[in-house]
Design an enzyme around this catalytic site. Structure first.
Site, PDB file in Angstrom:
ATOM      1  CB  THR A 127      -0.905  -0.013   1.253  1.00  0.00           C
ATOM      2  OG1 THR A 127      -1.430   1.295   1.479  1.00  0.00           O
ATOM      3  CG2 THR A 127      -0.146  -0.407   2.517  1.00  0.00           C
ATOM      4  CG  ASP A 128      -1.221   4.915  -0.993  1.00  0.00           C
ATOM      5  OD1 ASP A 128      -1.715   4.312  -0.012  1.00  0.00           O
ATOM      6  OD2 ASP A 128      -1.879   5.709  -1.710  1.00  0.00           O
ATOM      7  CD  GLU A 129      -3.364   3.452   4.329  1.00  0.00           C
ATOM      8  OE1 GLU A 129      -3.218   3.465   5.552  1.00  0.00           O
ATOM      9  OE2 GLU A 129      -4.450   3.210   3.769  1.00  0.00           O
ATOM     10  CE1 TYR A 151      -3.211  -2.638   5.985  1.00  0.00           C
ATOM     11  CE2 TYR A 151      -3.182  -0.283   5.483  1.00  0.00           C
ATOM     12  CZ  TYR A 151      -3.221  -1.602   5.061  1.00  0.00           C
ATOM     13  OH  TYR A 151      -3.252  -1.889   3.719  1.00  0.00           O
ATOM     14  CE  LYS A 155       0.113  -4.683   3.244  1.00  0.00           C
ATOM     15  NZ  LYS A 155      -0.280  -6.050   2.767  1.00  0.00           N
TER      16      LYS A 155
HETATM   17  P1  NAD Z   1      -9.634  -7.267   2.844  1.00  0.00           P
HETATM   18  O1  NAD Z   1      -9.619  -6.925   4.296  1.00  0.00           O
HETATM   19  O2  NAD Z   1     -10.878  -7.018   2.048  1.00  0.00           O
HETATM   20  O3  NAD Z   1      -9.296  -8.812   2.654  1.00  0.00           O
HETATM   21  C1  NAD Z   1      -8.288  -9.449   3.390  1.00  0.00           C
HETATM   22  C2  NAD Z   1      -8.460 -10.947   3.205  1.00  0.00           C
HETATM   23  O4  NAD Z   1      -7.413 -11.589   3.947  1.00  0.00           O
HETATM   24  C3  NAD Z   1      -9.788 -11.472   3.754  1.00  0.00           C
HETATM   25  O5  NAD Z   1     -10.359 -12.393   2.851  1.00  0.00           O
HETATM   26  C4  NAD Z   1      -9.394 -12.168   5.051  1.00  0.00           C
HETATM   27  O6  NAD Z   1     -10.235 -13.265   5.378  1.00  0.00           O
HETATM   28  C5  NAD Z   1      -7.977 -12.634   4.715  1.00  0.00           C
HETATM   29  N1  NAD Z   1      -7.153 -12.802   5.922  1.00  0.00           N
HETATM   30  C6  NAD Z   1      -7.014 -11.933   6.955  1.00  0.00           C
HETATM   31  N2  NAD Z   1      -6.207 -12.460   7.889  1.00  0.00           N
HETATM   32  C7  NAD Z   1      -5.827 -13.681   7.432  1.00  0.00           C
HETATM   33  C8  NAD Z   1      -4.988 -14.695   7.938  1.00  0.00           C
HETATM   34  N3  NAD Z   1      -4.387 -14.591   9.135  1.00  0.00           N
HETATM   35  N4  NAD Z   1      -4.798 -15.811   7.199  1.00  0.00           N
HETATM   36  C9  NAD Z   1      -5.396 -15.954   5.983  1.00  0.00           C
HETATM   37  N5  NAD Z   1      -6.225 -15.033   5.463  1.00  0.00           N
HETATM   38  C10 NAD Z   1      -6.423 -13.902   6.174  1.00  0.00           C
HETATM   39  O7  NAD Z   1      -8.393  -6.501   2.214  1.00  0.00           O
HETATM   40  P2  NAD Z   1      -8.202  -5.857   0.767  1.00  0.00           P
HETATM   41  O8  NAD Z   1      -8.718  -4.477   0.797  1.00  0.00           O
HETATM   42  O9  NAD Z   1      -8.672  -6.817  -0.255  1.00  0.00           O
HETATM   43  O10 NAD Z   1      -6.615  -5.765   0.700  1.00  0.00           O
HETATM   44  C11 NAD Z   1      -5.846  -6.847   0.176  1.00  0.00           C
HETATM   45  C12 NAD Z   1      -4.386  -6.451   0.227  1.00  0.00           C
HETATM   46  O11 NAD Z   1      -4.199  -5.259  -0.533  1.00  0.00           O
HETATM   47  C13 NAD Z   1      -3.895  -6.160   1.641  1.00  0.00           C
HETATM   48  O12 NAD Z   1      -2.614  -6.713   1.773  1.00  0.00           O
HETATM   49  C14 NAD Z   1      -3.858  -4.641   1.701  1.00  0.00           C
HETATM   50  O13 NAD Z   1      -2.840  -4.209   2.572  1.00  0.00           O
HETATM   51  C15 NAD Z   1      -3.551  -4.280   0.266  1.00  0.00           C
HETATM   52  N6  NAD Z   1      -4.048  -2.970  -0.184  1.00  0.00           N
HETATM   53  C16 NAD Z   1      -5.354  -2.630  -0.001  1.00  0.00           C
HETATM   54  C17 NAD Z   1      -5.781  -1.386  -0.468  1.00  0.00           C
HETATM   55  C18 NAD Z   1      -7.229  -0.951  -0.314  1.00  0.00           C
HETATM   56  O14 NAD Z   1      -7.541   0.218  -0.572  1.00  0.00           O
HETATM   57  N7  NAD Z   1      -8.148  -1.829   0.048  1.00  0.00           N
HETATM   58  C19 NAD Z   1      -4.904  -0.507  -1.096  1.00  0.00           C
HETATM   59  C20 NAD Z   1      -3.576  -0.912  -1.268  1.00  0.00           C
HETATM   60  C21 NAD Z   1      -3.171  -2.145  -0.815  1.00  0.00           C
END
Ligand code: NAD
Length: 325
Positions: A127-129, A151, A155
């Site tokens: 993430t950009d964060e 968070y 990351k």
């Molecule tokens: P999300 O919270 O919707 O999904 C996370 C998934 O991971 C869920 O299905 C959850 O059940 C699973 N999970 C959580 N803990 C777990 C564990 N211990 N073992 C196995 N599975 C587990 O998240 P998202 O928004 O889809 O983000 C996915 C990735 O992208 C993350 O790594 C996040 O940091 C990154 N990201 C998200 C965004 C955003 O805006 N949503 C932006 C940039 C990067």
């Protein structure tokens, strides 16, 4: 190609799985996709319904913190794409323990297993964060990491572990750092689906502080395509920025969501600002564009309109998630 996707029942991971199995990424010829997901509150059954019958898909309900299970799951895969994470900043402020164990320890379990089993490519979805907040200008990939929340700190730690695994053990790692993402199947705790589902339900929406925090919005399809290009074309050890190209203050975003839901500003309830709230994120995507040929393609207004429409039509998916558990 056999691909292990962690977090494939969550928002972005499930979009990636759906894209892989429906031919939306023609450069990626997929023989088998294994989803490893613990189905925390953020993982939903419905997110994979569209591809559940595909014989190439196998779903393992399991936790990335379980090193033995991770080892078994990684075996036999060519590529690991690691989405699984605790992903909500507010939850990390309320309690950081799961963020450290899942995001940091879980990532190291995957990296170790990937090295042991000779995985050909490991993609760390980040993430950009991790850079913290920037008042003006943009971050390059060389900018120092200065995360503000538990968070983003977890990351940042997992990104560094992934890059260290590349340097120390030669694991072929690429890291993607994506901007704030929106689209279907996003759990209704993040600003876009929270506001849209509240408005569709006739409730108010809570706007943090003065609403002046700036985020760069990226459609989930663009985000996934960037990850797919990093997977296929990325340089080992490379970091790839995936910015949305449309920066908005939260107040501006709120205005667009209100308009899309035919609601007025009387529905907005100002609330105390989030602790440590980053003011602005902005990524320099020059390297990604040059090396991967990637740019976002989804116009924000069209993407938001389609997303609002999706939430209107898919109440059966999100309504149960809004019930107190
Ligand atoms: P999300 O919270 O919707 O999904 C996370 C998934 O991971 C869920 O299905 C959850 O059940 C699973 N999970 C959580 N803990 C777990 C564990 N211990 N073992 C196995 N599975 C587990 O998240 P998202 O928004 O889809 O983000 C996915 C990735 O992208 C993350 O790594 C996040 O940091 C990154 N990201 C998200 C965004 C955003 O805006 N949503 C932006 C940039 C990067």
């Amino acid at each position: 190609m056999r691909i292990l996707i962690t977090g494939g029942a969550g928002f972005i991971g499930s979009a990636y799985v759906r894209r892989l199995l429906t031919g939306a990424e023609p450069d990626l010829r997929v023989d088998a996709v294994t989803v490893l997901d613990a189905y925390t509150y953020a993982g939903t059954e419905g997110a994979l319904d569209a591809v559940r019958a595909d014989p190439r898909l196998r779903i393992v309900r399991g936790d990335v913190r379980d090193a033995a299970l991770v080892d078994t799951c990684v075996a036999g895969h060519d590529v690991v794409v690691h989405f699984a994470a605790e992903s909500h900043v507010d939850r990390s402020i309320a309690g950081a323990a799961d963020f450290v164990t899942t995001n940091v320890v879980g990532t190291q379990n995957l990296l170790d297993a990937a090295h042991r089993h000779g995985v050909r490519r490991y993609v760390q979805v980040s993430t950009d964060e991790v850079y913290g907040s920037i008042d003006t200008g943009t971050w390059t990939e060389q900018a120092p990491l200065a995360p503000s929340s538990p968070y983003s700190a977890s990351k940042a730690a997992s990104d560094l572990l992934a890059l260290a695994q590349h340097r120390t053990h030669g694991l072929d790692v690429v890291v993607t750092r994506g901007a704030n993402t929106y689209g279907p199947y996003q759990y209704p705790e993040k600003i876009v689906p929270l506001f849209v589902t509240n408005l569709l339900d006739g409730h108010d929406v809570p706007l943090y502080g003065d609403g002046g925090n700036v985020r760069d919005w990226l459609h989930v399809d663009d985000h996934c395509h960037g990850i797919a290009l990093a997977q296929t074309r990325g340089r080992a050890g490379g970091i790839y920025h995936l910015g949305g190209g449309t920066a908005l203050t939260n107040r501006e975003l709120t205005g667009r969501l209100l308009a899309a839901c035919d609601a007025g500003w009387n529905r907005v309830r100002p609330v105390a600002d989030r602790k440590g709230h980053d003011r602005r994120y902005a990524l320099d995507c020059t390297t990604t564009h040059r090396e991967l040929g990637w740019s976002p393609t989804v116009d924000l207004d069209k993407g938001l309109a389609a997303t609002v429409e999706w939430y209107r039509e898919n109440r059966a998916w999100w309504a149960p998630l809004k019930q107190p558990r």
